[in-house]
Design a protein around this motif. Sequence first.
Motif, short mmCIF file in Angstrom:
data_model
loop_
_atom_site.label_atom_id
_atom_site.label_comp_id
_atom_site.label_asym_id
_atom_site.label_seq_id
_atom_site.Cartn_x
_atom_site.Cartn_y
_atom_site.Cartn_z
N ALA A 159 0.82 -1.21 0.00
CA ALA A 159 0.00 0.00 0.00
C ALA A 159 0.86 1.26 0.00
N ASP A 160 2.11 1.15 0.48
CA ASP A 160 2.98 2.32 0.58
C ASP A 160 3.57 2.75 -0.76
N LEU A 161 3.43 1.92 -1.79
CA LEU A 161 4.09 2.20 -3.06
C LEU A 161 3.07 2.38 -4.18
N PRO A 162 3.25 3.38 -5.02
CA PRO A 162 2.34 3.59 -6.15
C PRO A 162 2.63 2.57 -7.26
N GLN A 163 1.59 2.14 -7.96
CA GLN A 163 1.78 1.16 -9.02
C GLN A 163 2.01 1.80 -10.38
N ASP A 164 1.68 3.10 -10.51
CA ASP A 164 1.71 3.73 -11.82
C ASP A 164 2.73 4.86 -11.93
N GLU A 165 3.61 5.00 -10.98
CA GLU A 165 4.64 6.04 -11.06
C GLU A 165 5.88 5.59 -10.29
N PRO A 166 7.04 6.17 -10.59
CA PRO A 166 8.28 5.76 -9.91
C PRO A 166 8.22 6.05 -8.41
N TYR A 167 9.15 5.43 -7.68
CA TYR A 167 9.14 5.51 -6.21
C TYR A 167 10.00 6.64 -5.66
N TYR A 182 6.49 -9.31 -5.43
CA TYR A 182 7.88 -8.96 -5.75
C TYR A 182 7.95 -7.91 -6.86
N ASP A 183 6.79 -7.57 -7.43
CA ASP A 183 6.75 -6.61 -8.54
C ASP A 183 7.44 -5.28 -8.24
N PRO A 184 7.37 -4.75 -7.00
CA PRO A 184 8.05 -3.48 -6.74
C PRO A 184 9.56 -3.51 -7.00
N VAL A 185 10.20 -4.64 -6.75
CA VAL A 185 11.64 -4.73 -7.00
C VAL A 185 11.90 -4.66 -8.50
N ILE A 186 11.09 -5.41 -9.28
CA ILE A 186 11.24 -5.40 -10.73
C ILE A 186 10.93 -4.01 -11.28
N LYS A 187 9.89 -3.37 -10.75
CA LYS A 187 9.51 -2.02 -11.19
C LYS A 187 10.61 -1.01 -10.86
N PHE A 188 11.20 -1.13 -9.68
CA PHE A 188 12.27 -0.22 -9.24
C PHE A 188 13.43 -0.25 -10.25
N ILE A 189 13.85 -1.46 -10.64
CA ILE A 189 14.95 -1.59 -11.59
C ILE A 189 14.51 -1.14 -12.99
N SER A 190 13.30 -1.51 -13.37
CA SER A 190 12.80 -1.15 -14.70
C SER A 190 12.63 0.35 -14.85
N ASP A 191 12.10 1.01 -13.82
CA ASP A 191 11.96 2.47 -13.86
C ASP A 191 13.32 3.15 -13.97
N ALA A 192 14.28 2.61 -13.23
CA ALA A 192 15.64 3.18 -13.28
C ALA A 192 16.24 3.02 -14.68
N ALA A 193 15.95 1.89 -15.32
CA ALA A 193 16.49 1.64 -16.66
C ALA A 193 15.95 2.62 -17.69
N ASP A 194 14.72 3.06 -17.52
CA ASP A 194 14.06 3.92 -18.50
C ASP A 194 14.10 5.41 -18.15
N ASP A 195 14.51 5.73 -16.92
CA ASP A 195 14.51 7.13 -16.45
C ASP A 195 15.72 7.86 -17.03
N LYS A 196 15.48 8.96 -17.77
CA LYS A 196 16.57 9.71 -18.40
C LYS A 196 17.51 10.35 -17.39
N ASP A 197 17.04 10.54 -16.14
CA ASP A 197 17.87 11.18 -15.13
C ASP A 197 18.71 10.20 -14.33
N VAL A 198 18.46 8.91 -14.50
CA VAL A 198 19.27 7.91 -13.80
C VAL A 198 20.62 7.78 -14.51
#
Length: 457
Positions: free
Chosen positions: A78-86, A104-120
């Motif tokens: 509940a602490d993490l949004p499903q549709d936006e980065p953390y 376990y989806d938040p871990v996959i999302k965390f890495i995936s968001d980082a892979a696609d984020d232009k500021d990472v």
Amino acid sequence: IHEMEKILVQRKSSFAVRMTCNSTSQTIMKFLMEKLELKDEDVYLVEDLIDPSVLMELRNTDEGAKMSFPEWKNFYPADLPQDEPYWDILKQHDVLLHVPYESYDPVIKFISDAADDKDVLAIKMTLYRTGRDSPIISALERAARNGKQVIVLVELKARFDEERNIAWANELENAGVTVIYGLVNLKVHAKILMVMRRESDTIRRYAHLATGNYNPKTARLYSDLSLFTSNYEIVNDATQFFNLVTGYSTLQNMKQLGMAPVTLKTRLLAMIQREIDRSDPEHPGLIMAKMNSLTHQEVIEALYKASQAGVQVMLNIRGICMLVPGVKGLSENIKVVSIVDRYLEHSRIFYFQNSGSPELYLSSADWMSRNLDRRIELMFPVLDRNAFKEVQGILSTYFEDNTNAQYLSENGIWQPVERKKDEKEMRAQEILYKKYRRRAESSAKTPKIDFEVRRKN
């Protein structure tokens, strides 16, 4: 990597180290012992199935379905949004993840968001066992192709996963990832991921530290805890850790992380001694710990000493335990329980009462010689107040189980915990599952509020 490849070839024709068999023909057994050059102490006789894993095939049959556990879903935190980065959430507070009750989806999302984020700018992580067709590998490859610095420490010495890890390492290198093939003489068993991101006029770092592997498949079966954080001291220690294991610097003083084989054991022993020093008959110390196995002689002797000083020691050990509890004058203040249920208990949790200023840690390491003396491991503190309360509650729940728990007696035999008459049935894993289910249902019922900002013209 070339040495490991040689070993994999030699393994097929290497000498035998043991033979497991049931009460089959003595003639066949003696024949095999002679041809394989095995002695009596190399032969293990069992009464049950030699390879119980074959029973997994029953799961896909009608009879297997009848014998299976009822379905338990996992829930998105509940602490993490499903549709936006953390990123914005983690700037405010740490987030605890408890699989497989939570997804376990938040871990996959965390890495995936980082892979696609232009500021990472960079992603750094350790990989021990990742599983087949891992979305984590795909995200790391995508990050490298997007021009980010991606450094992955792949442990080739993960037993029986060596060939798969070599394949992953080659695949990652081909995608432009910088791969480190472990350390000589030390197995890297730490589970850590760090993301470096450009924000305004600074570089902010985010970390994920875990008790279990980065493996989405085993995360459905293994009970593990992990922490998302941007705590400055923890991410600073994480930076030092990666600088060390990638060869960019020598060991620096870490403020929050304990690292084996350098400081972790020393810190554990110091915290046990601190509990002894601050314990008295009116206010006895308390140590609570949960792990897979306990075999380290120095740690066991320290726990015996703590018991003799009046410290209450409560241990939840799923597997091997070489400590003997309940012996008068030696370990009468030590209690050891084990829980075997539908999920494999894999998390490591260490609690020290510290005279009213309690400390709580999670770790990739069991209290074994191999973990504390011969592996690269990490122990990390739970500093966030809400996460601390959550982990403390989880740990206490395991000592309330009177359904699937067994206790270790002073004669070394495990005995089922007997439920007292009229005592409520307590099954730790079911209690935890229902807690996360209620939390998910409550979150689903809470209406989302959209805020509209109005400004004067």
